[in-house]
Design a protein around this motif. Structure first.
Motif, PDB file in Angstrom:
ATOM      1  N   ALA A 119       0.830  -1.199   0.000  1.00  0.00           N
ATOM      2  CA  ALA A 119       0.000   0.000   0.000  1.00  0.00           C
ATOM      3  C   ALA A 119       0.864   1.248   0.000  1.00  0.00           C
ATOM      4  N   CYS A 120       0.479   2.206  -0.828  1.00  0.00           N
ATOM      5  CA  CYS A 120       1.123   3.514  -0.831  1.00  0.00           C
ATOM      6  C   CYS A 120       0.036   4.570  -0.960  1.00  0.00           C
ATOM      7  N   ASN A 121      -0.138   5.360   0.074  1.00  0.00           N
ATOM      8  CA  ASN A 121      -1.196   6.366   0.120  1.00  0.00           C
ATOM      9  C   ASN A 121      -2.571   5.754  -0.148  1.00  0.00           C
ATOM     10  N   PRO A 122      -2.946   4.723   0.619  1.00  0.00           N
ATOM     11  CA  PRO A 122      -4.222   4.039   0.366  1.00  0.00           C
ATOM     12  C   PRO A 122      -5.412   4.873   0.840  1.00  0.00           C
ATOM     13  N   THR A 123      -6.582   4.554   0.290  1.00  0.00           N
ATOM     14  CA  THR A 123      -7.827   5.149   0.749  1.00  0.00           C
ATOM     15  C   THR A 123      -8.351   4.354   1.940  1.00  0.00           C
ATOM     16  N   PHE A 124      -9.489   4.815   2.468  1.00  0.00           N
ATOM     17  CA  PHE A 124     -10.098   4.135   3.617  1.00  0.00           C
ATOM     18  C   PHE A 124     -10.559   2.733   3.242  1.00  0.00           C
ATOM     19  N   ARG A 125     -10.608   2.440   1.957  1.00  0.00           N
ATOM     20  CA  ARG A 125     -10.989   1.096   1.526  1.00  0.00           C
ATOM     21  C   ARG A 125     -10.077   0.033   2.140  1.00  0.00           C
ATOM     22  N   VAL A 176      -0.570  -8.797   6.438  1.00  0.00           N
ATOM     23  CA  VAL A 176       0.677  -8.028   6.440  1.00  0.00           C
ATOM     24  C   VAL A 176       0.521  -6.886   5.446  1.00  0.00           C
ATOM     25  N   ILE A 177       0.561  -5.667   5.951  1.00  0.00           N
ATOM     26  CA  ILE A 177       0.510  -4.474   5.098  1.00  0.00           C
ATOM     27  C   ILE A 177       1.934  -3.951   4.937  1.00  0.00           C
ATOM     28  N   VAL A 178       2.336  -3.704   3.707  1.00  0.00           N
ATOM     29  CA  VAL A 178       3.636  -3.085   3.458  1.00  0.00           C
ATOM     30  C   VAL A 178       3.389  -1.637   3.059  1.00  0.00           C
ATOM     31  N   ASP A 179       3.751  -0.723   3.945  1.00  0.00           N
ATOM     32  CA  ASP A 179       3.619   0.707   3.685  1.00  0.00           C
ATOM     33  C   ASP A 179       4.802   1.137   2.824  1.00  0.00           C
ATOM     34  N   ASP A 180       4.533   1.335   1.545  1.00  0.00           N
ATOM     35  CA  ASP A 180       5.604   1.634   0.599  1.00  0.00           C
ATOM     36  C   ASP A 180       5.788   3.146   0.434  1.00  0.00           C
ATOM     37  N   GLY A 181       6.180   3.802   1.539  1.00  0.00           N
ATOM     38  CA  GLY A 181       6.499   5.218   1.467  1.00  0.00           C
ATOM     39  C   GLY A 181       5.307   6.144   1.451  1.00  0.00           C
ATOM     40  N   SER A 182       4.237   5.806   2.165  1.00  0.00           N
ATOM     41  CA  SER A 182       3.064   6.676   2.208  1.00  0.00           C
ATOM     42  C   SER A 182       3.383   8.001   2.892  1.00  0.00           C
ATOM     43  N   ASP A 183       2.616   9.051   2.544  1.00  0.00           N
ATOM     44  CA  ASP A 183       2.801  10.329   3.225  1.00  0.00           C
ATOM     45  C   ASP A 183       2.141  10.266   4.604  1.00  0.00           C
ATOM     46  N   GLU A 184       2.327  11.330   5.385  1.00  0.00           N
ATOM     47  CA  GLU A 184       1.887  11.307   6.782  1.00  0.00           C
ATOM     48  C   GLU A 184       0.388  11.080   6.908  1.00  0.00           C
ATOM     49  N   HIS A 241       8.452   1.114   4.491  1.00  0.00           N
ATOM     50  CA  HIS A 241       9.529   1.661   3.679  1.00  0.00           C
ATOM     51  C   HIS A 241       9.598   3.159   3.941  1.00  0.00           C
ATOM     52  N   ALA A 242      10.794   3.690   4.118  1.00  0.00           N
ATOM     53  CA  ALA A 242      10.949   5.123   4.374  1.00  0.00           C
ATOM     54  C   ALA A 242      10.558   5.960   3.159  1.00  0.00           C
ATOM     55  N   VAL A 243      10.782   5.424   1.976  1.00  0.00           N
ATOM     56  CA  VAL A 243      10.409   6.076   0.726  1.00  0.00           C
ATOM     57  C   VAL A 243       9.737   5.045  -0.169  1.00  0.00           C
ATOM     58  N   ASN A 244       9.097   5.525  -1.227  1.00  0.00           N
ATOM     59  CA  ASN A 244       8.452   4.619  -2.165  1.00  0.00           C
ATOM     60  C   ASN A 244       9.501   3.848  -2.960  1.00  0.00           C
ATOM     61  N   LEU A 245       9.530   2.539  -2.786  1.00  0.00           N
ATOM     62  CA  LEU A 245      10.508   1.681  -3.461  1.00  0.00           C
ATOM     63  C   LEU A 245       9.885   0.848  -4.568  1.00  0.00           C
ATOM     64  N   GLY A 246       8.571   0.813  -4.656  1.00  0.00           N
ATOM     65  CA  GLY A 246       7.921   0.063  -5.718  1.00  0.00           C
ATOM     66  C   GLY A 246       7.248  -1.198  -5.224  1.00  0.00           C
ATOM     67  N   LYS A 247       6.276  -1.660  -6.014  1.00  0.00           N
ATOM     68  CA  LYS A 247       5.501  -2.830  -5.606  1.00  0.00           C
ATOM     69  C   LYS A 247       6.354  -4.079  -5.489  1.00  0.00           C
ATOM     70  N   GLY A 248       7.296  -4.241  -6.425  1.00  0.00           N
ATOM     71  CA  GLY A 248       8.153  -5.419  -6.366  1.00  0.00           C
ATOM     72  C   GLY A 248       8.949  -5.484  -5.080  1.00  0.00           C
ATOM     73  N   ARG A 249       9.536  -4.376  -4.683  1.00  0.00           N
ATOM     74  CA  ARG A 249      10.296  -4.342  -3.441  1.00  0.00           C
ATOM     75  C   ARG A 249       9.381  -4.544  -2.243  1.00  0.00           C
ATOM     76  N   ALA A 250       8.168  -3.982  -2.276  1.00  0.00           N
ATOM     77  CA  ALA A 250       7.232  -4.175  -1.176  1.00  0.00           C
ATOM     78  C   ALA A 250       6.880  -5.652  -1.007  1.00  0.00           C
ATOM     79  N   LEU A 251       6.673  -6.342  -2.117  1.00  0.00           N
ATOM     80  CA  LEU A 251       6.370  -7.770  -2.037  1.00  0.00           C
ATOM     81  C   LEU A 251       7.561  -8.551  -1.491  1.00  0.00           C
ATOM     82  N   LYS A 252       8.751  -8.208  -1.923  1.00  0.00           N
ATOM     83  CA  LYS A 252       9.941  -8.892  -1.412  1.00  0.00           C
ATOM     84  C   LYS A 252      10.115  -8.657   0.086  1.00  0.00           C
ATOM     85  N   THR A 253       9.823  -7.452   0.535  1.00  0.00           N
ATOM     86  CA  THR A 253       9.894  -7.164   1.973  1.00  0.00           C
ATOM     87  C   THR A 253       8.947  -8.071   2.744  1.00  0.00           C
TER      88      THR A 253
END
Length: 276
Positions: free
Chosen positions: A35-41, A58-66, A86-98
């Motif tokens: 997830a990166c900047n997800p909605t309430f969904r 397991v939610i992977v926060d891929d660099g979402s804003d505050e 993730h401290a910054v957005n690294l991409g979906k592939g990296r999020a899955l690997k994490t």
């Protein structure tokens, strides 16, 4: 809340009737949601999955804003989810690997995992069905395939998916109905090899399909609902039609190239401390 309760009960009954929930009514296949900047969904989806009996999310926060980190925190609090950041957005592939790395180190007993979208593209019923198929077909990659032949779908979506399918069929030799689906069941035995498949963004999912082809690993498809509606923008990683190129271009070129990064020629698994 009443609607969510009814939906959760419906999915839970589906799981029990399918014969793959354990005695406590839980499905022990973790669900991974990048997830990166997800909605309430995302919050409601996690609640529905918990109501259906999913034990681990397991939610992977891929660099979402505050602002959107608060949404992820609310989902985690309401549904007892693990959050990997993730401290910054690294991409979906990296999020899955994490997430794969986390499961290998913290839940090595798991049969694998199901990957799903944070934006509502995948229904709780289909996510539960994917977990079922993973349990049944534990030695194959599971793909939830959407029906892109329906005229009610956006023309750009139909065209992009058909282009990707044709490219894979003729250039790679993979004949699949939906090569871009994000609803996947990953067997445990695939998680460690997938850590070293190249690709940090959408191309990672392409390269995992090619990896399966090159290594004679099975792929099993099952039909899912095709959902396209305005549910808000995921500003870090929402799919657009132009992203079709991110799927098919690296995949076609990667067919003739090594699919493992030289920097990760050996498996290295590190412990991660999740945050809730």
């Amino acid at each position: 809340a009443c609607d969510r309760a009814r939906l959760g009960a419906r999915v839970e009954n589906y799981a029990k009737n399918a014969g793959f929930a354990n005695a406590s009514g839980y499905v022990d296949v973790p669900v991974v949601i990048p997830a990166c900047n997800p909605t309430f969904r995302l919050v409601t989806l996690c609640e529905e999955l918990k109501s259906a009996g999913i034990r681990y999310i397991v939610i992977v926060d891929d660099g979402s804003d505050e602002q959107h980190r608060e949404t992820i925190a609310e989902a985690a609090e309401r549904s007892d989810c693990v959050v990997l950041k993730h401290a910054v957005n690294l991409g979906k592939g990296r999020a899955l690997k994490t997430a794969f790395n986390y499961l290998l180190t913290v839940h090595p007993e798991a049969a694998g995992c199901v990957t799903a979208s944070a934006d509502g593209q995948h229904t709780p019923e289909d996510i539960v069905r994917c977990a079922r198929e993973l349990v049944i077909h534990g030695d194959q990659l599971i793909l939830g395939d959407r029906d892109f032949d329906r005229d009610v779908l956006p023309k750009a979506s139909r065209t992009g998916n058909k282009a990707a399918r044709l490219a894979f069929r003729f250039m790679v030799g993979i004949n699949l109905r939906d090569v871009q689906t994000g609803l996947r069941g990953i067997p445990h035995s695939f998680l460690q090899p997938f850590l070293t498949v190249v690709g940090e963004r959408y191309e990672f999912e392409t390269n995992t399909l090619i990896y399966c082809k090159k290594n004679d690993l099975g792929v099993f498809e099952f039909p899912i609902q095709t959902i396209y509606k305005l549910i808000g923008l995921n500003t870090c990683g929402e799919y657009h039609i132009g992203d079709t190129l991110l799927y098919i271009t690296p995949g076609i070129s990667g067919w003739a190239l090594p699919l493992r990064s030289e920097a990760h020629s050996r498996y290295e698994i590190f412990d991660l401390v999740p945050e809730k």
